[in-house]
Design an enzyme around this catalytic site. Sequence first.
Site, PDB file in Angstrom:
ATOM      1  N   GLU A 449      -3.780  51.925 -14.274  1.00  0.00           N
ATOM      2  CA  GLU A 449      -5.237  51.894 -14.178  1.00  0.00           C
ATOM      3  C   GLU A 449      -5.852  53.279 -14.236  1.00  0.00           C
ATOM      4  O   GLU A 449      -7.064  53.433 -14.118  1.00  0.00           O
ATOM      5  CB  GLU A 449      -5.672  51.177 -12.893  1.00  0.00           C
ATOM      6  CG  GLU A 449      -4.999  51.687 -11.642  1.00  0.00           C
ATOM      7  CD  GLU A 449      -5.295  50.823 -10.427  1.00  0.00           C
ATOM      8  OE1 GLU A 449      -6.245  50.033 -10.474  1.00  0.00           O
ATOM      9  OE2 GLU A 449      -4.575  50.949  -9.427  1.00  0.00           O
ATOM     10  N   ASP A 473     -10.338  49.384 -13.306  1.00  0.00           N
ATOM     11  CA  ASP A 473     -10.297  50.829 -13.048  1.00  0.00           C
ATOM     12  C   ASP A 473      -9.928  51.613 -14.297  1.00  0.00           C
ATOM     13  O   ASP A 473     -10.386  52.744 -14.483  1.00  0.00           O
ATOM     14  CB  ASP A 473      -9.315  51.146 -11.920  1.00  0.00           C
ATOM     15  CG  ASP A 473      -9.973  51.033 -10.546  1.00  0.00           C
ATOM     16  OD1 ASP A 473     -11.214  51.144 -10.481  1.00  0.00           O
ATOM     17  OD2 ASP A 473      -9.261  50.827  -9.556  1.00  0.00           O
ATOM     18  N   CYS A 520      -4.111  42.254 -15.081  1.00  0.00           N
ATOM     19  CA  CYS A 520      -4.636  41.582 -13.888  1.00  0.00           C
ATOM     20  C   CYS A 520      -6.104  41.910 -13.643  1.00  0.00           C
ATOM     21  O   CYS A 520      -6.673  41.472 -12.650  1.00  0.00           O
ATOM     22  CB  CYS A 520      -3.813  41.944 -12.659  1.00  0.00           C
ATOM     23  SG  CYS A 520      -3.827  43.694 -12.231  1.00  0.00           S
TER      24      CYS A 520
END
Length: 599
Positions: A449, A473, A520
Amino acid sequence: MSIQIFGLPVSRGVAIGRAVLVASSRVDVPHVFIDTSLIEEEVARLLAARDVVAVEFDTLKRDLPADAPAELAALLDVHQMLLQDEALIGAAADWIRQRHYNAEWAVSAQLEVLARQFDEMEDAYIRERKADLEQVVERLLRSLSRGVPSPVPDASRSGGRDFGGDEPLVLVASDIAPADMLSFKRSVFTGFVTDVGGKTSHTAIVARSMDIPAVVGARQASSLIRQDDTIIIDGDAGLVIVDPSPIVLEEYRFRQRQSELERSRLARLRHTPAVTLDGERIELLANIEMPEDSPVALEAGAVGVGLFRSEFLFMGRADNLPDEEEQYDAYRRAVEAMKGLPVVIRTVDIGADKPLEGLSSSELRHESVLNPALGLRAIRWSLAEPSMFRRQLRALFRAAHHGPVKILIPMLASQREIRQTLDNIAHVKRQLAESGKPYGEVELGAMIEVPAAALTLPVFLRYFDYVSIGTNDLIQYTLAIDRADEAVAHLYDPWHPAVLQLLHSTITQARAAGKGVSVCGEMAGDPAFTELLLAMGLRSFSMHPSQIASVKQRVLRADTRRLAPLVGAVLQSEEPEATCAELFHVGAAAHTQPAQLRA
């Protein structure tokens, strides 16, 4: 007169209901629904707090020095009068009885109502009395906080639907604290509106997990909307309509009915295997926040948990953070509830829009406040607090004794952090072995991320069993945009070519190395990206349970052999979204519908 307020659409659908305002205050106000059997006890709390404040005012007046200005005594009389006014206390008691608000929430809600009335007064002197009212309410709230706390409602008895009568309610706030969101998650609200936030802010994510319409970044919504206003939340357009006309109201009610029919149709795919037209089996996993979410994931057709956000166990706990046994029990319950399916548990990921109270030192608190998105968060905080980190790791390994557990480490960016993390894991395994406590082996994964991690992926693939791409992120840090800041939220762009390049590179390298790779972040649950991610080679998606059916529908219609050769055109395009729509979505509509949808 009808008012239209525009914000960011973050959770689709239409909600219609009466507005419930969560008022901002200089004193933190808990928002709790009270069980029916405890209503009069809560009213008694309110009245007791009023009596305590009345005594305080009497004492202050009695102890005034002889040479004190006469205006001070008169001011105390005004405060005493406001405190005893039924427009404040009586109306707050009505909020408790009718809406089941706790006393603090009821007082704050009535303050909003009365403050607006003061603002509309023509007489300047009377308008200025609003400040006196606010001071009285602040003192009243402090008295309530010192007294007997509100009883925690029994959700299993209430069922979450007996508050405020049968009329749908929608929540309106400047912002919603994570602790409040946890409280509201299984409550009565059918929609959310907030002044601040972005598409991947905490409020938006939880709204999507609840599968209810939401609009964030609506700027002045909490100022323009009044308690009990009838409002429409258009989660598709990012529009909030206050006091709609009968024609507009009926149009949106029709859209609600159509949406319910679509949900019912998609629900028929719940337990259909997610297999593409060319036979590729796709793993659709669920993101959860608490152990109690596991049954919801199973019901939605998830084949496992791809992201258990463990930080939600820590939120709203102040200095009473969960110990090893409490964490072990929570993780064990989640694992057992998934009945042998894998559970990926992320170590605590605090910071940014998920602040954690009760940090161990004022220095850590200060650093996190300066710039929470870039400060001491996620694995950085865990490594700075090794005792807390090892406590969590021990609980995770012990939970793995009860079923398949994978540990996911957030926000890793360097080999140094990787080695420190692995050293802590080795230490914990030695501790468990020496103590004789049973524990299981786990697969260890890294979240990708931070651009630094994506650009040095081979290093991560040497140390970890799998990687999971946290697109929320990754987009934020690639584009240098605070995703929770509504002032720049419109610049948050998951279609940015740089983001797509990092995604494609990560998926390709992980697959070439024979390592598992999943997404995710919110992109995984957005059907607009399903074909593109499949074309990139992604075979594991993790999303909120409410999003699984929509993504599965896209998977069932997709042919990865046809999609894969088209990736290059999207990555080279200056307008990837338009190119993707032309190459993927138009073609997808031509596919034959799965038999489950034709039935």
